[in-house]
Design a protein around this motif. Structure first.
Motif, PDB file in Angstrom:
ATOM      1  N   VAL A  83       7.722 -10.388  -8.221  1.00  0.00           N
ATOM      2  CA  VAL A  83       6.379 -10.280  -8.597  1.00  0.00           C
ATOM      3  C   VAL A  83       5.995 -11.708  -9.380  1.00  0.00           C
ATOM      4  O   VAL A  83       6.584 -11.790 -10.429  1.00  0.00           O
ATOM      5  CB  VAL A  83       5.900  -9.124  -9.543  1.00  0.00           C
ATOM      6  CG1 VAL A  83       4.494  -8.801  -9.934  1.00  0.00           C
ATOM      7  CG2 VAL A  83       6.517  -7.651  -8.860  1.00  0.00           C
ATOM      8  N   CYS A  84       4.728 -12.428  -9.095  1.00  0.00           N
ATOM      9  CA  CYS A  84       4.441 -13.365  -9.957  1.00  0.00           C
ATOM     10  C   CYS A  84       4.064 -13.111 -11.297  1.00  0.00           C
ATOM     11  O   CYS A  84       3.254 -12.236 -11.561  1.00  0.00           O
ATOM     12  CB  CYS A  84       3.275 -14.264  -9.139  1.00  0.00           C
ATOM     13  SG  CYS A  84       2.869 -15.715 -10.185  1.00  0.00           S
ATOM     14  N   GLN A  85       4.636 -13.798 -12.310  1.00  0.00           N
ATOM     15  CA  GLN A  85       4.537 -13.707 -13.570  1.00  0.00           C
ATOM     16  C   GLN A  85       3.519 -14.908 -14.269  1.00  0.00           C
ATOM     17  O   GLN A  85       3.659 -14.951 -15.282  1.00  0.00           O
ATOM     18  CB  GLN A  85       5.676 -13.487 -14.312  1.00  0.00           C
ATOM     19  CG  GLN A  85       6.913 -12.496 -13.795  1.00  0.00           C
ATOM     20  CD  GLN A  85       6.202 -11.221 -13.946  1.00  0.00           C
ATOM     21  OE1 GLN A  85       5.612 -10.886 -14.972  1.00  0.00           O
ATOM     22  NE2 GLN A  85       6.337 -10.272 -12.882  1.00  0.00           N
ATOM     23  N   ALA A  88      -2.515 -16.963 -13.677  1.00  0.00           N
ATOM     24  CA  ALA A  88      -3.307 -16.488 -12.833  1.00  0.00           C
ATOM     25  C   ALA A  88      -3.306 -15.027 -12.336  1.00  0.00           C
ATOM     26  O   ALA A  88      -4.110 -14.341 -12.164  1.00  0.00           O
ATOM     27  CB  ALA A  88      -3.630 -17.233 -11.539  1.00  0.00           C
ATOM     28  N   CYS A  89      -1.924 -14.854 -12.058  1.00  0.00           N
ATOM     29  CA  CYS A  89      -1.526 -13.360 -11.603  1.00  0.00           C
ATOM     30  C   CYS A  89      -1.454 -12.565 -13.157  1.00  0.00           C
ATOM     31  O   CYS A  89      -1.796 -11.378 -12.703  1.00  0.00           O
ATOM     32  CB  CYS A  89      -0.094 -13.427 -10.864  1.00  0.00           C
ATOM     33  SG  CYS A  89      -0.290 -13.967  -9.246  1.00  0.00           S
ATOM     34  N   GLN A  90      -1.034 -13.015 -13.876  1.00  0.00           N
ATOM     35  CA  GLN A  90      -0.953 -12.304 -15.214  1.00  0.00           C
ATOM     36  C   GLN A  90      -2.405 -11.817 -15.331  1.00  0.00           C
ATOM     37  O   GLN A  90      -3.018 -10.665 -15.737  1.00  0.00           O
ATOM     38  CB  GLN A  90      -0.516 -12.913 -16.421  1.00  0.00           C
ATOM     39  CG  GLN A  90       0.850 -12.817 -16.561  1.00  0.00           C
ATOM     40  CD  GLN A  90       1.303 -13.286 -17.811  1.00  0.00           C
ATOM     41  OE1 GLN A  90       0.712 -13.030 -18.968  1.00  0.00           O
ATOM     42  NE2 GLN A  90       2.370 -13.967 -17.882  1.00  0.00           N
ATOM     43  N   TYR A 124       7.656 -17.429 -10.276  1.00  0.00           N
ATOM     44  CA  TYR A 124       6.600 -18.073 -11.188  1.00  0.00           C
ATOM     45  C   TYR A 124       5.646 -18.993 -10.283  1.00  0.00           C
ATOM     46  O   TYR A 124       6.056 -19.947 -10.085  1.00  0.00           O
ATOM     47  CB  TYR A 124       7.263 -18.979 -12.370  1.00  0.00           C
ATOM     48  CG  TYR A 124       7.837 -17.979 -13.420  1.00  0.00           C
ATOM     49  CD1 TYR A 124       6.988 -17.431 -14.278  1.00  0.00           C
ATOM     50  CD2 TYR A 124       9.353 -17.442 -13.331  1.00  0.00           C
ATOM     51  CE1 TYR A 124       7.655 -16.272 -15.190  1.00  0.00           C
ATOM     52  CE2 TYR A 124       9.743 -16.465 -14.136  1.00  0.00           C
ATOM     53  CZ  TYR A 124       8.834 -15.911 -15.117  1.00  0.00           C
ATOM     54  OH  TYR A 124       9.582 -15.044 -15.937  1.00  0.00           O
ATOM     55  N   CYS A 125       4.679 -18.541 -10.018  1.00  0.00           N
ATOM     56  CA  CYS A 125       3.663 -18.852  -9.074  1.00  0.00           C
ATOM     57  C   CYS A 125       4.128 -19.283  -7.571  1.00  0.00           C
ATOM     58  O   CYS A 125       5.138 -19.691  -7.468  1.00  0.00           O
ATOM     59  CB  CYS A 125       2.886 -20.312  -9.645  1.00  0.00           C
ATOM     60  SG  CYS A 125       1.607 -20.596  -8.556  1.00  0.00           S
ATOM     61  N   LEU A 126       3.703 -18.338  -6.778  1.00  0.00           N
ATOM     62  CA  LEU A 126       3.812 -18.549  -5.232  1.00  0.00           C
ATOM     63  C   LEU A 126       2.806 -19.265  -4.428  1.00  0.00           C
ATOM     64  O   LEU A 126       2.732 -19.221  -3.355  1.00  0.00           O
ATOM     65  CB  LEU A 126       3.798 -17.001  -4.621  1.00  0.00           C
ATOM     66  CG  LEU A 126       5.012 -15.990  -5.208  1.00  0.00           C
ATOM     67  CD1 LEU A 126       4.488 -14.666  -5.143  1.00  0.00           C
ATOM     68  CD2 LEU A 126       6.101 -16.175  -4.800  1.00  0.00           C
ATOM     69  N   GLY A 127       2.003 -20.269  -5.181  1.00  0.00           N
ATOM     70  CA  GLY A 127       0.937 -20.797  -4.680  1.00  0.00           C
ATOM     71  C   GLY A 127      -0.070 -20.008  -3.962  1.00  0.00           C
ATOM     72  O   GLY A 127      -0.817 -20.510  -3.039  1.00  0.00           O
ATOM     73  N   ASN A 128      -0.202 -18.780  -4.431  1.00  0.00           N
ATOM     74  CA  ASN A 128      -1.293 -17.799  -3.840  1.00  0.00           C
ATOM     75  C   ASN A 128      -2.295 -17.204  -4.987  1.00  0.00           C
ATOM     76  O   ASN A 128      -2.621 -16.125  -4.769  1.00  0.00           O
ATOM     77  CB  ASN A 128      -0.457 -16.577  -3.148  1.00  0.00           C
ATOM     78  CG  ASN A 128      -1.304 -15.899  -2.199  1.00  0.00           C
ATOM     79  OD1 ASN A 128      -2.295 -16.557  -1.356  1.00  0.00           O
ATOM     80  ND2 ASN A 128      -0.984 -14.795  -2.055  1.00  0.00           N
ATOM     81  N   CYS A 129      -2.426 -18.352  -5.954  1.00  0.00           N
ATOM     82  CA  CYS A 129      -3.192 -17.959  -7.109  1.00  0.00           C
ATOM     83  C   CYS A 129      -4.399 -17.167  -6.695  1.00  0.00           C
ATOM     84  O   CYS A 129      -4.927 -16.228  -7.596  1.00  0.00           O
ATOM     85  CB  CYS A 129      -3.509 -19.004  -7.836  1.00  0.00           C
ATOM     86  SG  CYS A 129      -1.769 -19.899  -8.172  1.00  0.00           S
ATOM     87  N   ALA A 130      -5.248 -17.811  -5.807  1.00  0.00           N
ATOM     88  CA  ALA A 130      -6.681 -17.367  -5.445  1.00  0.00           C
ATOM     89  C   ALA A 130      -6.579 -15.695  -5.108  1.00  0.00           C
ATOM     90  O   ALA A 130      -7.749 -15.088  -5.178  1.00  0.00           O
ATOM     91  CB  ALA A 130      -7.271 -18.121  -4.333  1.00  0.00           C
TER      92      ALA A 130
HETATM   93  S1  FES Z   1      -0.120 -17.482 -10.664  1.00  0.00           S
HETATM   94 FE1  FES Z   1       0.476 -16.087  -9.115  1.00  0.00          FE
HETATM   95  S2  FES Z   1       0.509 -17.187  -7.174  1.00  0.00           S
HETATM   96 FE2  FES Z   1      -0.037 -18.571  -8.551  1.00  0.00          FE
END
Ligand code: FES
Length: 158
Positions: A83-85, A88-90, A124-130
């Motif tokens: 799970v991205c932490q 943007a995901c937070q 920490y960021c999967l490049g899928n922030c949008a």
């Molecule tokens: S911050 Fe979660 S994919 Fe970029």
């Protein structure tokens, strides 16, 4: 991915990885990543030969191993949920999703369920922030993730 069965396997295969990376400057992280690709995780027995080959202390190598969340110190479960932490995901609820999954599986981040089926990890960021919040389930990337989506992907949805 193959799990190491004997110390002879470990020494030989780590030796090969080290020789393939001997020309790489500052190779510690790259070598540990290669070891994880080989074994699925970085076995404790890998630290000493890596430290010796790269002229580092055992503590230096251990520090790299524990700093990077992508590196594992134990074999992964059959299923890995990450799970991205990142921010943007937070902002889109990844902490809440993490708590839901922790409760569902009765494990914290970095832990594996008692039946060995599922590991829950932070990333920490999967490049899928949008499409936050983002997760991976067994390496496949999903956006706008929910507890139901994760359970469905695991084949565990009720
Ligand atoms: S911050 Fe979660 S994919 Fe970029």
């Amino acid at each position: 991915m193959t799990i190491v069965k004997t110390p002879v396997d470990l020494a030989g295969r780590i030796g090969r990885i080290l020789s393939e990376h001997e020309a790489v400057e500052g190779a510690c992280l790259v070598v540990l990543q290669a070891i994880q690709r080989e074994f699925g995780y970085v076995p404790a027995g890998a630290l000493e030969p890596v430290a010796r080959a790269l002229n580092l202390s055992h503590a230096d190598v251990y520090g790299v191993l524990t700093f990077y969340h992508d590196l594992r110190r134990a074999p992964p479960a059959r299923h890995v949920v990450r799970v991205c932490q990142s921010e943007a995901c937070q902002a889109m609820g990844s902490r809440s999703l993490t708590e839901q999954l922790s409760r569902r599986f009765d494990i914290g981040l970095g832990e594996t369920t008692a039946d060995g089926a599922t590991t829950l990890e932070a990333v920490y960021c999967l490049g899928n922030c949008a499409l936050s919040p983002a997760v991976t389930v067994d390496g496949a990337l999903y956006g706008r993730a929910t507890e139901f989506l994760v359970l469905e992907r695991l084949g565990a949805a009720e």
